[in-house]
Design a protein around this motif. Structure first.
Motif, PDB file in Angstrom:
ATOM      1  N   TYR A 152       0.841  -1.186   0.000  1.00 11.02           N
ATOM      2  CA  TYR A 152       0.000   0.000   0.000  1.00 11.02           C
ATOM      3  C   TYR A 152       0.885   1.247   0.000  1.00 11.02           C
ATOM      4  O   TYR A 152       1.975   1.259   0.568  1.00 11.02           O
ATOM      5  N   PRO A 174      -6.630   8.376   1.470  1.00 10.92           N
ATOM      6  CA  PRO A 174      -6.872   6.959   1.785  1.00 10.92           C
ATOM      7  C   PRO A 174      -5.685   6.096   1.381  1.00 10.92           C
ATOM      8  O   PRO A 174      -4.932   6.446   0.461  1.00 10.92           O
ATOM      9  N   LEU A 175      -5.559   4.985   2.060  1.00 12.05           N
ATOM     10  CA  LEU A 175      -4.565   3.994   1.644  1.00 12.05           C
ATOM     11  C   LEU A 175      -4.827   3.576   0.196  1.00 12.05           C
ATOM     12  O   LEU A 175      -5.965   3.305  -0.180  1.00 12.05           O
ATOM     13  N   GLY A 231      -9.630 -13.042  -0.651  1.00 12.12           N
ATOM     14  CA  GLY A 231     -10.980 -13.373  -1.068  1.00 12.12           C
ATOM     15  C   GLY A 231     -11.827 -13.992   0.000  1.00 12.12           C
ATOM     16  O   GLY A 231     -12.705 -14.791  -0.285  1.00 12.12           O
ATOM     17  N   ASN A 245     -18.750  -6.798   1.874  1.00 14.06           N
ATOM     18  CA  ASN A 245     -18.343  -8.020   2.570  1.00 14.06           C
ATOM     19  C   ASN A 245     -17.743  -7.699   3.921  1.00 14.06           C
ATOM     20  O   ASN A 245     -16.846  -8.395   4.394  1.00 14.06           O
ATOM     21  N   PHE A 294     -14.278  -2.709   8.384  1.00 17.49           N
ATOM     22  CA  PHE A 294     -13.195  -2.793   9.352  1.00 17.49           C
ATOM     23  C   PHE A 294     -12.891  -1.409   9.927  1.00 17.49           C
ATOM     24  O   PHE A 294     -13.003  -0.399   9.232  1.00 17.49           O
ATOM     25  N   TYR A 344      -9.517   0.323  11.882  1.00 18.41           N
ATOM     26  CA  TYR A 344      -8.129   0.168  12.280  1.00 18.41           C
ATOM     27  C   TYR A 344      -7.699   1.413  13.049  1.00 18.41           C
ATOM     28  O   TYR A 344      -8.181   2.520  12.801  1.00 18.41           O
ATOM     29  N   LEU A 370      -8.987   4.458  10.982  1.00 15.05           N
ATOM     30  CA  LEU A 370      -9.249   4.206   9.575  1.00 15.05           C
ATOM     31  C   LEU A 370     -10.447   3.283   9.411  1.00 15.05           C
ATOM     32  O   LEU A 370     -10.509   2.222  10.033  1.00 15.05           O
ATOM     33  N   MET A 398     -14.850  -3.896   2.709  1.00 14.75           N
ATOM     34  CA  MET A 398     -14.472  -4.941   1.757  1.00 14.75           C
ATOM     35  C   MET A 398     -15.579  -5.040   0.714  1.00 14.75           C
ATOM     36  O   MET A 398     -16.736  -5.307   1.064  1.00 14.75           O
ATOM     37  N   TYR A 432     -13.790  -8.542  -2.678  1.00  9.97           N
ATOM     38  CA  TYR A 432     -12.986  -8.769  -1.460  1.00  9.97           C
ATOM     39  C   TYR A 432     -11.775  -7.860  -1.405  1.00  9.97           C
ATOM     40  O   TYR A 432     -10.765  -8.195  -0.795  1.00  9.97           O
ATOM     41  N   GLN A 433     -11.877  -6.691  -2.042  1.00 13.31           N
ATOM     42  CA  GLN A 433     -10.832  -5.685  -1.926  1.00 13.31           C
ATOM     43  C   GLN A 433     -11.236  -4.682  -0.868  1.00 13.31           C
ATOM     44  O   GLN A 433     -12.413  -4.314  -0.755  1.00 13.31           O
ATOM     45  N   LEU A 434     -10.259  -4.209  -0.093  1.00 14.99           N
ATOM     46  CA  LEU A 434     -10.527  -3.203   0.924  1.00 14.99           C
ATOM     47  C   LEU A 434     -10.500  -1.816   0.306  1.00 14.99           C
ATOM     48  O   LEU A 434      -9.533  -1.448  -0.357  1.00 14.99           O
ATOM     49  N   TRP A 463     -10.547   2.065   1.414  1.00 12.09           N
ATOM     50  CA  TRP A 463     -10.187   2.765   2.646  1.00 12.09           C
ATOM     51  C   TRP A 463     -10.684   4.205   2.673  1.00 12.09           C
ATOM     52  O   TRP A 463     -10.687   4.886   1.643  1.00 12.09           O
ATOM     53  N   GLY A 464     -11.053   4.663   3.842  1.00 12.66           N
ATOM     54  CA  GLY A 464     -11.257   6.083   4.077  1.00 12.66           C
ATOM     55  C   GLY A 464      -9.906   6.743   4.341  1.00 12.66           C
ATOM     56  O   GLY A 464      -8.896   6.065   4.521  1.00 12.66           O
TER      57      GLY A 464
END
Lengths: 115, 109
Positions: free
Chosen positions: A35, A42-43, A98, B30, B33, B35, B87, B91, B95-97, B99-100
């Motif tokens: 990342y 954002p990341l 996944g 999905n 989260f 963090y 953070l 997902m 299944y990709q994250l 992010w804020g």
């Protein structure tokens, strides 16, 4: 200590240099990630590896080149970078790719400054 | 496009309660989260919500409403060590994250 180790912690490089970032995890995870984290942004996911195969390359410039020689190690090779590439580069791993609910474990990052 | 919104910065007092909101628009869902990231350190996992409702874990709780595309992180009995960035990440269907940008929380004595 999250189980993911990154070296170096800090790196200053010129635009003509070649350097590599290293990431190591001994958590037995199958997925690893690079990342980019810039201030107040954002990341940004750069690369994803699952079982040592690259499964994602999010339109990252070719001056960034990843390498995953085995499931525990991940490298990011850098060459002819630009000042705007200065950022915190974070490596992460997760049990598998996944799967919902699979948390990622992050390294402490490499603070990269391109001069 | 996919988007995660959270406040840039919040300030709270030691011993108090603070709620950090996160709204999202993603292609599929999905799970969400939270963090925590202290300055110069790795993000560390706090919570995961995939069903509506409140998940409590000690001083931290996380809430999710999928119909509203909304979550919050609630921190009680604030301590100085809670000063960090928080953070929010969703997902998506692949299944990709996503992010804020993170919320920087400043705790004052």
């Amino acid at each position: 200590e999250t189980g993911v180790t990154q070296t170096p912690r800090h790196l200053v490089m010129g635009m003509t240099n070649k350097k590599s970032l290293k990431c190591e995890q001994h958590l037995g995870h199958n997925a690893m990630y690079w990342y980019k984290q810039s201030a107040k942004k954002p990341l940004e996911l750069m690369f994803v590896y699952s079982l040592e195969e690259r499964v994602e390359n999010n339109s990252v410039p070719s001056r960034f080149s990843p390498e995953c020689p085995n499931s525990s190690h991940l490298f990011l090779h850098l060459h002819t970078l630009q000042p705007e590439d200065s950022a915190l580069y974070l490596c992460a791993s997760s049990q598998e790719l996944g799967a919902g609910g699979t948390e990622a474990f992050f390294g402490q990052g490499t603070r990269l400054t391109v001069v | 496009g996919q988007n995660i919104d959270q406040p840039t910065e919040m300030t709270a007092t030691e011993g108090a309660i603070v709620q950090i909101n996160c709204t999202y628009q993603t292609s599929g869902f999905n799970g969400l989260f939270w963090y925590q990231q202290h300055a110069g350190e790795a993000p560390t996992f706090l919570s995961y919500n995939v069903l509506d409702g409140l998940e409590e874990k000690g001083r931290f709780s996380s809430f999710l409403s999928r119909s509203k595309g909304y979550s919050y992180l609630l921190l009680k009995e604030l301590q100085m060590k809670d000063s960090a960035s928080y953070l929010c990440a969703v997902m998506d269907s692949n299944y990709q994250l996503i992010w804020g940008a993170g919320t920087k929380l400043i705790i004052k004595p």
